[in-house]
Design an enzyme around this catalytic site. Structure first.
Site, PDB file in Angstrom:
ATOM      1  N   GLU A   1      21.170 104.142  89.101  1.00  0.00           N
ATOM      2  CA  GLU A   1      21.532 105.554  89.212  1.00  0.00           C
ATOM      3  C   GLU A   1      21.720 106.010  90.655  1.00  0.00           C
ATOM      4  O   GLU A   1      22.392 107.016  90.903  1.00  0.00           O
ATOM      5  CB  GLU A   1      20.483 106.417  88.486  1.00  0.00           C
ATOM      6  CG  GLU A   1      20.555 106.217  86.974  1.00  0.00           C
ATOM      7  CD  GLU A   1      19.385 106.813  86.210  1.00  0.00           C
ATOM      8  OE1 GLU A   1      19.563 107.156  85.036  1.00  0.00           O
ATOM      9  OE2 GLU A   1      18.267 106.925  86.771  1.00  0.00           O
TER      10      GLU A   1
ATOM     11  N   ASP B   1      24.426 106.962  75.814  1.00  0.00           N
ATOM     12  CA  ASP B   1      24.225 106.511  74.432  1.00  0.00           C
ATOM     13  C   ASP B   1      23.973 107.745  73.577  1.00  0.00           C
ATOM     14  O   ASP B   1      23.858 108.846  74.108  1.00  0.00           O
ATOM     15  CB  ASP B   1      23.021 105.556  74.372  1.00  0.00           C
ATOM     16  CG  ASP B   1      21.733 106.245  74.807  1.00  0.00           C
ATOM     17  OD1 ASP B   1      21.062 106.841  73.951  1.00  0.00           O
ATOM     18  OD2 ASP B   1      21.426 106.237  76.009  1.00  0.00           O
TER      19      ASP B   1
HETATM   20  N1  SAH Z   1      17.025  99.010  80.066  1.00  0.00           N
HETATM   21  C1  SAH Z   1      15.916  99.453  80.892  1.00  0.00           C
HETATM   22  C2  SAH Z   1      15.161 100.606  80.242  1.00  0.00           C
HETATM   23  C3  SAH Z   1      15.972 101.879  80.177  1.00  0.00           C
HETATM   24  S1  SAH Z   1      15.021 103.227  79.622  1.00  0.00           S
HETATM   25  C4  SAH Z   1      14.969  98.284  81.113  1.00  0.00           C
HETATM   26  O1  SAH Z   1      14.950  97.364  80.301  1.00  0.00           O
HETATM   27  O2  SAH Z   1      14.252  98.297  82.126  1.00  0.00           O
HETATM   28  C5  SAH Z   1      16.257 104.476  79.596  1.00  0.00           C
HETATM   29  C6  SAH Z   1      16.528 105.232  80.882  1.00  0.00           C
HETATM   30  O3  SAH Z   1      17.696 106.014  80.735  1.00  0.00           O
HETATM   31  C7  SAH Z   1      15.443 106.239  81.244  1.00  0.00           C
HETATM   32  O4  SAH Z   1      15.365 106.377  82.639  1.00  0.00           O
HETATM   33  C8  SAH Z   1      15.904 107.538  80.557  1.00  0.00           C
HETATM   34  O5  SAH Z   1      15.722 108.672  81.374  1.00  0.00           O
HETATM   35  C9  SAH Z   1      17.407 107.345  80.295  1.00  0.00           C
HETATM   36  N2  SAH Z   1      17.838 107.387  78.882  1.00  0.00           N
HETATM   37  C10 SAH Z   1      19.119 107.127  78.495  1.00  0.00           C
HETATM   38  N3  SAH Z   1      19.235 107.176  77.144  1.00  0.00           N
HETATM   39  C11 SAH Z   1      18.010 107.495  76.652  1.00  0.00           C
HETATM   40  C12 SAH Z   1      17.493 107.654  75.329  1.00  0.00           C
HETATM   41  N4  SAH Z   1      18.271 107.479  74.259  1.00  0.00           N
HETATM   42  N5  SAH Z   1      16.183 107.964  75.188  1.00  0.00           N
HETATM   43  C13 SAH Z   1      15.391 108.123  76.275  1.00  0.00           C
HETATM   44  N6  SAH Z   1      15.826 107.959  77.545  1.00  0.00           N
HETATM   45  C14 SAH Z   1      17.115 107.638  77.750  1.00  0.00           C
END
Ligand code: SAH
Length: 227
Positions: free
Chosen positions: A11, A195
């Protein structure tokens, strides 16, 4: 000093690329990047995921780096059928969907001493509208719900949407909002949709993280230039 905060490396990478040259300071097991954009000094960081990490980093940005305004850039899951992958929205207010002392008769998202909904800064939101208009970008404001969960389930999504009238869900905004509110720092919260928070959200997230993070970062840079 203006703070630009994200949650994940992806980001803020576009921000650092656009800035080009910056100084790096290490503190609290994290890195903080300082530079100048136009006439403004900025400090850029990513907090790591979740409410605790983002609260800690926000506090450091304000108390150690002297941030007088904070702009958050990142991605979120959509709860609003009119918000699609790649669209952006800013928070008009934020709420913690996983804060729950309802056993004592309180509403979801409430603990004593705080408001359920933290409001964002009106003049930064107006500036965002102006920047969007100038660039011909569609930008809406809405409620963003925050919790320490990646939401990828239809029922959970519907519950958050209906309980808080929320438009998007993510994992940092509500905590950043509370810290900024307590420390009297105007803040702006932008998210590009990665998403739709239902089944398969994890697959979409992986596919669209970079492109959506880029869209959000670009917009925030334009805002800093306009400040
Ligand atoms: N893929 C990463 C984890 C991502 S968590 C890993 O494996 O380390 C998701 C991140 O994107 C968080 O920072 C949150 O703020 C945002 N986000 C995007 N879509 C989201 C969703 N459906 N629910 C919660 N957070 C979401």
């Amino acid at each position: 000093m203006i703070a630009i905060l994200g949650a994940m490396q992806e980001e803020i990478t576009p921000i650092l690329q656009m800035i080009g040259e910056y100084e790096t300071t290490e503190f609290a097991n994290n890195k903080f990047y300082t530079a100048k954009i136009g006439n403004n000094y900025v400090v850029v960081a990513y907090s790591k995921i979740g409410k605790v990490n983002s609260a800690l980093t926000t506090s450091i940005l304000v108390q150690k780096f002297g941030a007088k305004k904070l702009l958050f850039t990142g991605v979120a899951g959509s709860l609003n059928e009119n918000l699609h992958i790649g669209d952006i929205l800013y928070a008009t207010s934020l709420v913690q969907h996983d804060l729950d002392i309802t056993a004592f008769g309180h509403p979801h998202g409430f603990v004593p001493g705080i408001e359920i909904f933290s409001r964002t800064d009106q003049s930064l939101n107006e500036l965002a509208q102006k920047v969007a208009q100038k660039q011909g970008i569609k930008l809406i404001g809405g409620v963003i719900a925050t919790g320490d969960q990646f939401v990828c389930d239809k029922n959970k999504k519907e519950w958050i949407k209906n309980t808080f009238n929320a438009d998007a869900v993510e994992m940092e905004g509500g905590s950043v909002a509370q810290v900024c509110t307590q420390l009297n720092v105007p803040f702006f919260m932008l998210r590009a949709i990665s998403d739709e928070a239902g089944g398969g959200a994890d697959v979409d997230f992986d596919e669209f993280l970079n492109s959506s993070a880029n869209i959000s970062a670009k917009f925030v840079i334009e805002m800093v230039k306009a400040l």
